[in-house]
Design an enzyme around this catalytic site. Structure first.
Site, PDB file in Angstrom:
ATOM      1  CB  SER B 207      -0.945  -0.062   1.199  1.00  0.00           C
ATOM      2  OG  SER B 207      -1.822   1.016   1.206  1.00  0.00           O
ATOM      3  CG  ASP B 531      -6.360  -3.514  -4.258  1.00  0.00           C
ATOM      4  OD1 ASP B 531      -6.997  -2.446  -4.271  1.00  0.00           O
ATOM      5  OD2 ASP B 531      -5.211  -3.603  -3.821  1.00  0.00           O
ATOM      6  CG  HIS B 584      -5.499  -2.328  -0.286  1.00  0.00           C
ATOM      7  ND1 HIS B 584      -4.673  -2.187  -1.373  1.00  0.00           N
ATOM      8  CD2 HIS B 584      -5.029  -1.489   0.653  1.00  0.00           C
ATOM      9  CE1 HIS B 584      -3.750  -1.295  -1.097  1.00  0.00           C
ATOM     10  NE2 HIS B 584      -3.939  -0.854   0.117  1.00  0.00           N
TER      11      HIS B 584
END
Lengths: 658, 629
Positions: B207, B531, B584
């Site tokens: 991320s 995602d 995610h």
């Protein structure tokens, strides 16, 4: 998860008391939740009926189903919520009680701020260990603490745990298929068990004057290994070196203050030599490394010259408080859990730990006294002494008791009980390999001093000593320039190494005094004819007169309950004082003693003026000293030496060429 | 009545706990004895660690984890009176117990200084260090734990794994200024390389950690005092591969709605993680304002504003995804098999809805779908200069910047109707000038014309892949690994909030729904493939095109690989968050991804893994983007 589990546990206690007919074995298995909820309903209903006095109404009116439902749900929620509330409030209130008005806040008002980075080096036993790879019996414990924390696993599967905590008997490293590693970071040793602080109080006070992660580091290492092996297996020394260098640079080129505790002291001594030695054996920092990076070494409860307790531990896995281990986790090592062979199991485990050997008394008879003399002389009424300063004459006076003397200086005195039966082997200790004859021979020799003690251990545990003596040495160097002293096994012995060339460095010995500390033992042969038992036992029936040093088979001397003052203070008082051969660059040394004052009430917890080995970490005077030095003060500025014990006199009696 | 009252009260209190318990039970499904799970779901497959150990894989390269935003724990080192007794307790992560007890105090401590973006006076909240920083986010909610456990199976341990925890609230350069985090990371990587026989590290950022590590790679080679002074070959010497997981290289549209109105379909990242506690009940009725005030002090949220402007994200009338992209869960789920077939046919279909992702914010559904020539727009900046500012009534309890701009400006913003990725920056500058001024000093969102311009040596460009060159390290490898097959927020339909003065003036128009069943527009949000947080475009573009081969962004020709993982939801509750998830965060428990990571850590190259592994149309989309390389 933790909170839920804790809660459940609370609930279970409750449950077990009320309806003891149902016994649950494991606490954290999810499928049991349903069951539990049912149980809870019943319980809650009955409890509430009683408590709220609803009984009459219930009998009088007829309740509809929906009412009962409401009640059940309502009560369920109430209890749940109340327990949760209780749990959430608990740690806070507990903390309030324990929260001490530490010197941090006061010193901050005085204007002290974080200056030098601080490195904490924990001692033996206090650091947490977690599992990285294990046998099937330790399934589900990946990265859980096996040592430290709540020790719940120890209750559930003691033998499995002992197996994982043991090291390989030959190599002193991991047994195949098991990897147990030190917990890194501040959590490694802030609390040993819930509520039992080790470094937490000190850390909190340091934080008050501005310390945080970037300038405060806990050098956690696997305390079971020999010091050099922590480098070989985990690169612990290299990590420490890099970390110190990094903190030195990122904090504006301020030298670090190192605060080791207990065995951490000799670990750090080892580090000091290691870091300046060229690779591959050393860290290759070059001869100026310590002078460049270290401002002060503030040793708390230093075990420089070893502790007699380690001897009894190795010899028979016991001591006055049945060794460190049992002191820390008292219930665990009781015989019910491990069956009748607790001592044997514990002995087997602790004998695989090389680090314990590092704590054997060093310096032999020169330091610890021989058959007929000891540096302490005789002062055994510590309780009295800690209240009124004993005059020198009384010390001399009481030392005119020759009969007691011979026993005090011998580390052991044996009395024979010759009916033994050793032949069967589930739990293997090296005693099983000894013949009955030799066991009796050991006992027949009657008395051992700290020099002959090593021979004794070699006799009773030859493999262990062979392994350990590759890593540690316990003698006194005649000639420190002898090239053999470049070997790492000498690095942790202050009597066989020179301090680094760092004239600006300072060494502090911060030790607790005023507590009776184990100094020597009276042994007997174990009368038990049971197989597999340890053939020697402390003869706890031996007691001296009142105020005598001898209580329950153990002779006591002044100290902090674990380390005698002799071991803690001698190097700072004499061995390194001024320019000596052990301290060629004349590093300044200071002795700061803290006299033990017992807590006045239970609410005080472990006290703010304690002098005992671990509790001293919560001693406000000690914390203040550390904070001041960390904020830039020198030893002279905090008041130089502060001595309550007879350490200077004792040191004088020790005849060591300097 | 009393009974009922008590019941209601109690019920209200324990709601959270019951929910929490259910979540914990669900997430902890794996701790249910294996025989139970096996009885229900059939025999389990071996986790990749066990499988690969049987194949003979062992520790080779040291591994560095770089956690993303929100997932790292934060603990208190110094606080105000109200936070007494919380010393070194986690404020963020863990149980969030303190949030229930003293929400306002908590929000105060989690906020940073509005002007400097650093600590407010008297408060020091610091990142938790070590693997514990982000192994579990909350009890039972794993982040890195599964990956760590699998690495441990093939022999990894503390000395070969390192969690580069940092304070994710700060701007990247400020983590160095305040905590020396970058220096620490450099020193730790050097240490691991040295103690593991010169084996270079494999870095695994997740991320926002992806951007953070981009920043690090520039920082470490830049000379001091701004940089780390590692020299121009530091990365080549120390890094074997960067395996970016769910990397928002070019930003995420979600962050815009987060900054603009603290909402999104799942009401901002934070609320997605801890759904119960950010409800209105905790903060009273002003949750959003409190939350906005807190999150707006976090510079890091600005690192994820969409980068590259219209060139990347599409303009008023086009977007790289094109009009042909088919939304709707059905097609997305199946696309693992027949995506290519579908996309060839898709142009032939008649009833394809015209979707324009380029307009990231539009006011009104009709505006969102109309052609640009038909939209009447009023330039908001002109509109404002001509109007005098009215007297501001700032009698609101919580101060946010919206209270300073006045109603005319707000009206003007809505009159402009449509904002694209380029103009969104102007919009944010307009509604939150102070915030953007602070952020502008640390982040940049453009595309560089000339990368050799000396201005690009400033640290604010380092985390933007379109304004930096990759380091000179031809042997390095860059992977972009992300999940696909989940609708991901891409553009929004907004409306003016007709509430009181103190509320946030803009709101997502949740009544805006698409016409047909599989519409991309649902509840005011246009979704694209991704995602759930990062659209494919942002995660994949750099590796698909921007860095492919020798380009000006990648002068030394570092090899780049795309590994996509198609999302498959867990079959039942017992599976917890699934072993094939593409979401995610849950992707960190995806067995295929873990296997890839393990193989690379044990020495494999991208070619050994099988090169690119693509489900989505990322290459087609990348082609449509007209970026000078």
């Amino acid at each position: 998860m933790a909170s839920i589990l804790r809660f459940r546990k609370l609930y279970y206690v409750d449950q077990a008391v009320k309806c003891s007919s149902v016994g649950f074995e494991s606490l954290d298995q999810s499928p049991k939740i349903d069951q539990k909820l049912d149980k809870k309903e019943e319980d809650v209903i009955s409890a509430n009926n009683l408590a709220l006095g609803i009984n009459k109404r219930k009998r009088a009116k007829e309740w509809r189903c929906i009412d009962s439902c409401c009640w059940i749900i309502g009560c369920l929620c109430t209890t749940w919520w109340l327990l949760l509330l209780l749990f959430h409030c608990w740690p806070v209130t507990l903390l309030r009680v324990n929260e001490l008005p530490g010197p941090g806040a006061r010193l901050k008002r005085e204007g002290l701020t974080a200056l030098h980075p601080v490195v904490l080096v924990p001692g033996i036993v206090t650091g947490g260990l977690e599992l990285w790879e294990g046998k099937p019996c330790a399934d589900g414990l990946f990265r859980k603490r096996l040592w430290g924390g709540s020790f719940t696993e120890l209750f559930k599967r003691p033998l499995c745990l002992l197996e994982h905590l043991s090291l390989h008997y030959e190599t002193g490293l991991d047994p195949p298929g098991i990897r147990l590693r030190a917990v890194p970071g501040m959590v490694a040793a802030d609390y040993f068990a819930p509520g039992y602080f080790v470094w937490a109080v000190l850390i909190e006070n340091l934080a008050k004057i501005g310390y945080e992660g970037k300038n405060l580091h806990m050098a956690a290492y696997d305390w079971r290994l020999s010091f050099q092996n922590t480098e070989i297996r985990d690169h612990a020394l290299t990590r420490l070196k890099t970390r110190i260098e990094l903190m030195y640079i990122t904090n504006g080129y301020k030298k670090v203050v190192v605060v080791p505790h207990s065995m951490g002291v000799i670990y750090f001594l080892h580090f000091l030599k290691w870091v300046e030695t060229p690779p591959p054996m050393g860290g290759g920092g070059g001869p100026g490394w310590c002078a460049k990076h270290i401002k002060a070494m503030m040793n708390i409860g230093p075990a420089f010259l070893g502790v007699p307790k380690a001897v009894s531990n190795l010899f028979s896995a016991e001591g006055k408080d049945a060794s460190y281990l049992r002191a820390m986790a008292p219930r665990v090592f009781e015989s019910e859990i491990l069956g009748l062979q607790t001592f044997e199991h514990v002995m087997r485990m602790s004998r695989t730990w090389d680090s314990i050997i590092s704590l054997l008394p060093k310096g032999g008879d020169t330091i610890w006294g021989n058959m007929d003399w000891s540096p302490e002389g005789h002062v055994c009424d510590f309780s009295k002494k800690s209240h009124s300063q004993t005059s020198l004459t009384s010390v001399l006076h009481s030392s005119k008791l020759p009969t007691v003397d011979s026993k005090l200086s011998g580390i052991f005195s044996n009395e024979c009980f010759p009916n033994l039966n050793i032949s069967c082997g589930e739990v293997w200790t090296e005693y099983d390999e000894m013949s009955r004859q030799s066991i009796q021979n050991v006992a027949a020799d009657k008395a051992y001093t700290s020099t002959t003690l090593h021979d004794l251990l070699r006799l009773v545990a030859p493999k262990m000593m062979r392994r350990a003596e590759a890593h540690f040495s316990h003698g006194i160097a005649d000639n420190l320039d002898d090239p053999k002293y470049n070997h790492y096994k000498y690095w942790s012995n202050p009597l066989e190494t020179k301090l680094p060339d760092a004239p600006d460095m300072e060494i502090y010995c911060l030790c607790g005094v005023g507590l009776p500390t184990e100094r020597s033992y009276v042994y007997k042969l174990s009368p038990s004819s049971r197989c597999k038992s340890i053939p020697y036992k402390i003869d706890s029936s031996v007691n001296g007169e009142e105020n005598s040093c001898l209580r329950g088979g153990v002779y006591f001397a002044d100290g902090d309950e674990s380390v005698p003052v002799l071991s803690a203070g001698f190097m700072c008082a004499k061995g390194w004082r001024g320019k000596t051969r052990f301290n060629p660059s004349g590093i300044a040394t200071y002795i700061r003693e803290y006299r033990h004052k017992p807590t006045t009430s239970l609410l005080e917890g472990r006290g703010t003026e304690s002098g005992s080995h671990v509790d001293i970490m919560g001693n406000l005077a000690l914390i203040e000293d550390i904070l001041r030095v960390a904020a830039g003060a020198t030893g002279d500025e905090i008041g130089g030496d502060r001595i309550h014990s007879d350490i200077l006199r004792m040191s004088e009696r020790i005849n060591l060429p300097l | 009545m009393v009974v009922l009252g008590q019941l209601l009260l109690v019920h209200w209190f324990c709601m959270f706990d019951v929910v929490a318990l259910v979540i914990v039970v669900q997430h902890n499904a794996r701790s249910i004895p294996q025989y139970v799970t096996e009885a229900i779901t059939g025999p389990l497959t071996d986790p990749p660690g066990v499988k690969l150990r049987k194949e003979g894989l062992t520790v080779n390269h040291p591994v560095v984890f770089v956690p993303g935003i929100v997932t790292g724990g934060l603990e208190l080192w110094e606080g105000h009176q109200c936070a007494e007794g919380l010393f070194r307790k986690r404020l963020w992560g863990g149980t969030f117990g303190e949030l229930y007890k003293r929400p306002l105090c908590w929000a105060q401590h989690m906020s940073l200084d509005n002007e400097t973006g650093l600590d407010p006076s008297g408060i020091r909240v610091r990142p938790v260090s070590g693997l514990v920083a982000a192994d579990y986010f909350a009890a039972g909610y794993f982040v890195w734990a599964v990956l760590i456990a699998n690495l441990a199976q093939i022999g990894y341990e503390e000395k070969t794994m390192y969690m580069a925890a940092y304070d994710w609230r700060l701007s990247f350069q400020n983590t160095e200024v305040r905590d020396q985090t970058l220096s620490r990371m450099k020193s730790n990587i050097e240490l691991m390389v040295a103690t593991n026989g010169g084996k270079r590290v494999v870095v695994i950022p997740h991320s926002m950690g992806v951007l953070y590590f981009l920043h690090f790679m520039k920082w470490v080679e830049a000379p001091g005092p701004m940089g780390g002074g590692g020299g121009s070959d530091w990365c080549a010497k120390h890094i074997k591969a960067v395996m970016n997981i769910g990397g928002p290289f070019l930003g995420v549209p979600k962050s815009v709605s987060g900054l603009f109105s603290v909402e999104a379909r799942d009401i901002a990242v934070a609320r997605a993680f801890a759904p119960g506690f950010l409800d209105k009940d905790v903060f009273g009725l002003q949750t959003f304002q409190h939350l906005m005030r807190m999150t707006r002090t976090w510079d890091s949220t600005m690192s994820m504003i969409p980068k590259g402007g219209d060139t990347i994200w599409g303009g008023l009338d086009w977007s790289p995804e094109g009009e042909s992209f088919k939304c709707g869960a059905k097609s997305l789920r199946n696309n693992s098999i027949n995506s290519m077939v579908q996309n060839e046919n898709i142009n032939l279909e008649d009833n394809v809805e015209s979707v324009n992702f380029g307009r990231i914010i539009s006011f009104g559904k009709d505006v969102a779908e109309a052609h640009s020539s038909k939209i009447k727009r009023v330039d908001f900046q002109d509109a404002v200069t001509s109007v005098k500012l009215p007297n501001l009534t700032t009698n609101c309890d919580i101060w946010i910047e919206y209270h300073e701009i006045g109603n005319h400006r707000i009206k003007a913003v809505a009159d402009n109707k449509v904002y694209t990725a380029g103009s969104i920056l102007d919009l944010l500058h307009f509604v939150a000038p102070k915030l953007m001024a602070r952020g502008g000093a640390h982040f940049s969102y453009g595309i560089a014309d000339n990368l050799d311009d000396p201005k690009y040596q400033h640290y604010k460009y380092w985390s933007n892949p379109l304004e930096t060159k990759l380091p000179n390290a031809p042997d390095m490898e860059i992977y972009s690994m992300y999940g696909v097959g989940i609708p991901t927020e891409r553009a929004y339909v907004y409306k003016l909030n007709s509430g009181t003065d103190c509320s946030i003036p803009f709101q997502i128009d949740t009544s805006a729904e698409g016409g047909i069943e599989d519409s991309c527009l649902k509840g005011g949000v246009f979704s694209a493939d991704g995602d759930e947080t990062v659209p494919v475009l942002s995660a994949g573009f750099m590796c698909a095109k921007g860095w492919r081969g020798k380009t000006r962004f990648n002068p030394s020709g570092i090899r780049s690989y795309i590994r996509e993982y198609s999302h498959a939801p867990p079959a039942n509750l017992l599976e917890g968050r699934g072993t094939q998830s593409g979401a995610h965060v849950d992707i960190l428990g995806n067995f295929a991804l873990i296997e890839d990571v393990l193989r690379v850590a044990a020495g494999a190259t991208g070619k050994d893994l099988g090169g690119d592994h693509v489900y989505s149309d990322i290459f087609k989309w990348a082609e449509r983007i007209n970026l000078l390389l």
